[in-house]
Scaffold this motif. Structure first.
Motif, PDB file in Angstrom:
ATOM      1  N   SER A 213      28.589  15.115 -96.921  1.00 30.21           N
ATOM      2  CA  SER A 213      29.594  14.383 -96.164  1.00 30.21           C
ATOM      3  C   SER A 213      29.723  12.936 -96.634  1.00 30.21           C
ATOM      4  O   SER A 213      28.821  12.388 -97.268  1.00 30.21           O
ATOM      5  N   ARG A 214      30.892  12.369 -96.324  1.00 29.38           N
ATOM      6  CA  ARG A 214      31.215  10.959 -96.592  1.00 29.38           C
ATOM      7  C   ARG A 214      31.201  10.626 -98.085  1.00 29.38           C
ATOM      8  O   ARG A 214      30.880   9.511 -98.476  1.00 29.38           O
ATOM      9  N   ASN A 237      31.801  17.322 -94.448  1.00 35.45           N
ATOM     10  CA  ASN A 237      32.751  16.681 -93.540  1.00 35.45           C
ATOM     11  C   ASN A 237      33.050  15.241 -93.947  1.00 35.45           C
ATOM     12  O   ASN A 237      32.240  14.582 -94.592  1.00 35.45           O
ATOM     13  N   ASP A 238      34.238  14.796 -93.560  1.00 37.05           N
ATOM     14  CA  ASP A 238      34.612  13.377 -93.666  1.00 37.05           C
ATOM     15  C   ASP A 238      34.563  12.857 -95.097  1.00 37.05           C
ATOM     16  O   ASP A 238      34.186  11.708 -95.352  1.00 37.05           O
ATOM     17  N   GLY A 261      37.452  17.214 -90.932  1.00 40.68           N
ATOM     18  CA  GLY A 261      37.695  15.783 -91.005  1.00 40.68           C
ATOM     19  C   GLY A 261      37.852  15.219 -92.388  1.00 40.68           C
ATOM     20  O   GLY A 261      37.666  14.014 -92.602  1.00 40.68           O
ATOM     21  N   ASN A 262      38.224  16.053 -93.358  1.00 46.51           N
ATOM     22  CA  ASN A 262      38.398  15.571 -94.722  1.00 46.51           C
ATOM     23  C   ASN A 262      39.804  15.012 -94.932  1.00 46.51           C
ATOM     24  O   ASN A 262      40.760  15.432 -94.282  1.00 46.51           O
ATOM     25  N   SER A 285      41.680  17.836 -90.541  1.00 47.10           N
ATOM     26  CA  SER A 285      41.824  17.174 -91.836  1.00 47.10           C
ATOM     27  C   SER A 285      43.234  16.636 -92.025  1.00 47.10           C
ATOM     28  O   SER A 285      44.173  17.045 -91.340  1.00 47.10           O
TER      29      SER A 285
END
Length: 424
Positions: A213-214, A237-238, A261-262, A285
């Motif tokens: 993630s991130r 995610n993200d 959440g991408n 997303s």
């Protein structure tokens, strides 16, 4: 090879430590020319004067912080075991090649390996090839490491790997080609910047995020992979995926699966064996400004909710421009879905009241089937334009919501629209 200077794109350094990434560290001791031996631990800066051939285990082992190991156009060669150059936790070292002749690492399990605790290191300007597991591996490595401007070619498995909680590192400007596994594989790693790499001919996917993630994927090019170009899966995610391109990959341009959440922004993903972008069980997303023309399908959602699909070009595919199946609460806004071999937009599956998809301001012209086809209910159609399609301009089953402002003309069905009112 895309060559990057010591300065990567702005906006990331504050989070991970700009000083180390820019190479502004304490000056290394002056390097001295050295004839080294296989397996030797290096504690001071050195410049190789000869090849190391047929090393039975490791080639060289970094044994001090703040030093430089310069291959100087020479080769560190193994017999299929160990690591070409291994760093077990030292900081601010540089492994480089200053010569105009290639400086190579080959025929080990791993070409270069940075292990837990290793931070602020640079691996650059190397030719890394014919290793068994990975050309370069960040194995739980600490932050601010840079892997940049290398040629990473023909490993038996992966080109570059980041795993084991490695965080805050950069993989940038590398040419990663002909590896039998993934070009870049990132597993359980966060805050990694993967920028400006050319990844071609991978035997698996081009670039994979798995449980990571991130991360930022920026301006990478992926071509001729035996799987998808970009895969984001298993709780990744993200992440930000922006400005990348792909062509001639066997599967989709981008697959986002089981990840939420991408942000997928302004990518050009074409010539894929499947859809340009495929979301499967992927929620929340943002898919904006992408060019997914000339694929088997444009943008495909399956069991994916609460996504924003906006201002994309999903035209000239051999299937549907945008298709939704068993997906609710998505917003499809201002997309261009023209000239597809099937339909422009297809929505299949019921939605409970208040959870339908919203189709607003899309242009669906010149498709062989319907411009917009919405089965079941309860979805909203508003301000869409559908002209010169082979079937209906807009077809909506009973129970859908006519938000008004839809326009149609020149379509194969004389009535132009069903289930909503269309004006010319």
């Amino acid at each position: 090879m895309i060559r990057l200077s010591r300065t990567l794109s702005s906006g990331w350094f504050a989070a991970v430590g700009a000083t180390a990434l820019l190479g502004v560290v304490a000056p290394a001791p002056a390097a001295h020319a050295a004839q080294l031996a296989c397996g030797q631990t290096v504690t001071t800066s050195v410049v190789l004067t000869a090849d190391l051939l047929n090393c039975p285990g490791d080639g060289l082992v970094v044994g001090g912080s703040g030093i430089v190991v310069d291959l100087n156009g020479h080769t560190v060669d193994g017999v299929g075991l160990g690591v070409g150059i291994r760093n077990d936790g030292f900081d601010n070292t540089t492994i480089t090649n200053s010569s105009s002749n290639p400086g190579g690492i080959q025929d080990f399990d791993y070409g270069v390996q940075l292990n837990p605790g290793a931070s602020g290191n640079v691996v650059e300007e190397l030719t890394i090839q014919l290793n068994e597991v990975s050309g370069i591996e960040l194995n739980g490595a600490g932050g601010n490491n840079q892997v940049r401007n290398n040629l990473i070619d023909r490993q038996s498995q992966r080109g570059v790997t980041s795993l084991g909680g490695a965080s805050g590192n950069a993989i940038a400007g590398n040419t990663i080609t002909g590896n039998q596994g993934e070009g870049v594989f990132v597993q359980e790693s966060a805050d990694t910047r993967i920028e400006g790499n050319e990844i071609t001919g991978s035997g698996d996917a081009g670039l994979v995020l798995e449980g990571s993630s991130r991360n930022t994927l920026l301006t990478n090019t992926v071509g001729s992979s035996s799987d998808g170009a970009f895969l984001v899966r298993l709780g990744s995610n993200d992440n930000l995926i922006q400005g990348n391109s792909s062509t001639r990959n066997a599967d989709a341009g981008l697959i986002v699966s089981g990840s939420n959440g991408n942000r997928v922004l302004n990518n050009t993903l074409q010539g894929s064996g499947d859809s340009g972008i495929f979301l499967q069980s992927a929620h929340g997303s943002t898919i904006t400004g992408n060019d997914v023309r000339l694929n088997t399908g444009g943008i495909e959602l399956s069991d994916s909710d609460n996504n924003l699909i906006r201002s994309n070009i999903a035209s000239d595919t051999t299937g549907d421009g945008i298709s939704l199946e068993l997906s609710v609460n998505n917003a499809l806004e201002f997309n261009q879905v023209n000239g597809n071999n099937s339909r422009g937009i297809t929505v299949e599956g019921d939605a409970a009241a208040g959870s339908g998809n919203r189709l607003v301001g899309n242009t669906a012209d010149d498709n062989n089937g319907d411009g917009i086809h919405v089965s079941k209910a309860v979805h909203t159609l508003q301000d869409n334009t559908a002209r010169n399609n082979g079937g209906w301009g807009v077809f909506a089953d009973p129970g859908n919501v006519d938000g008004g402002g839809n326009r149609a003309g020149g379509n194969g069905q004389a009535a132009q629209c069903a289930g909503v009112v269309c004006t010319p």
